[in-house]
Design an enzyme around this catalytic site. Sequence first.
Site, PDB file in Angstrom:
ATOM      1  CB  CYS A 193      -0.915   0.029   1.172  1.00  0.00           C
ATOM      2  SG  CYS A 193      -2.029  -1.186   1.124  1.00  0.00           S
TER       3      CYS A 193
ATOM      4  NE  ARG B 111      -2.633  -4.427  -2.749  1.00  0.00           N
ATOM      5  CZ  ARG B 111      -2.331  -3.802  -1.770  1.00  0.00           C
ATOM      6  NH1 ARG B 111      -2.520  -2.511  -1.702  1.00  0.00           N
ATOM      7  NH2 ARG B 111      -1.557  -4.295  -0.826  1.00  0.00           N
TER       8      ARG B 111
END
Length: 216
Positions: free
Chosen positions: A46, A121
Amino acid sequence: MIVIGEKFPEVEVKTTHGVIKLPDHFTKQGKWFMLFSHPADFTPVCTTEFYGLQIRLEKFRELGVEPIGLSVDQVFSHLKWMEWIKEKLGVEIEFPVIADDRGDLAEKLGMIPSGSTITARAVFIVDDKGIIRAIVYYPAEVGRDWDEILRLVKALKISTEKGVALPHKWPNNELIGDKVIVPPASSVEQIKEREEAKAKGEIECYDWWFCYKKLE
């Protein structure tokens, strides 16, 4: 389940930039927005995604698209993580990030995989009318390619404005290069129109159903 072509749900969210109403916050400015979720703050993949997006932020804004992130972390976690990114990586995150700590919006949008408590995601591209134009999912273990998402956004914008379709790997397609696809004819009359346009050199065709032209 939310799908492409539907109106983005009207919601009020807490973000690192304060409370925001979606989709109005962006659509009332005549802008598209890209809502993307990440599994968790203070995680390596991330962090690479946030860094990569921030250094491409102006490219998205040049296309009239504003990114906004989301995870099920609390807002103070987002803020501390952003401080870490600025201090350690030298990049200040300028786009807002939603603190969906109860997971309400993530659940509504189908961002949380089966058997999980964190978001995948996901990427939702929403136009200036509040319509969801694209939905993309990546698993937690694979980071997104923001250059491909930029290509997707640019292609959607061109398709919307010009009424054309965009081929595989556009603008570097192996068959037609940077040219765009003319929508297939859906009537005998349109087939004749395609033939006339081809005769005038306005379009090129492999066949009546596969025609293309330069982007004007």
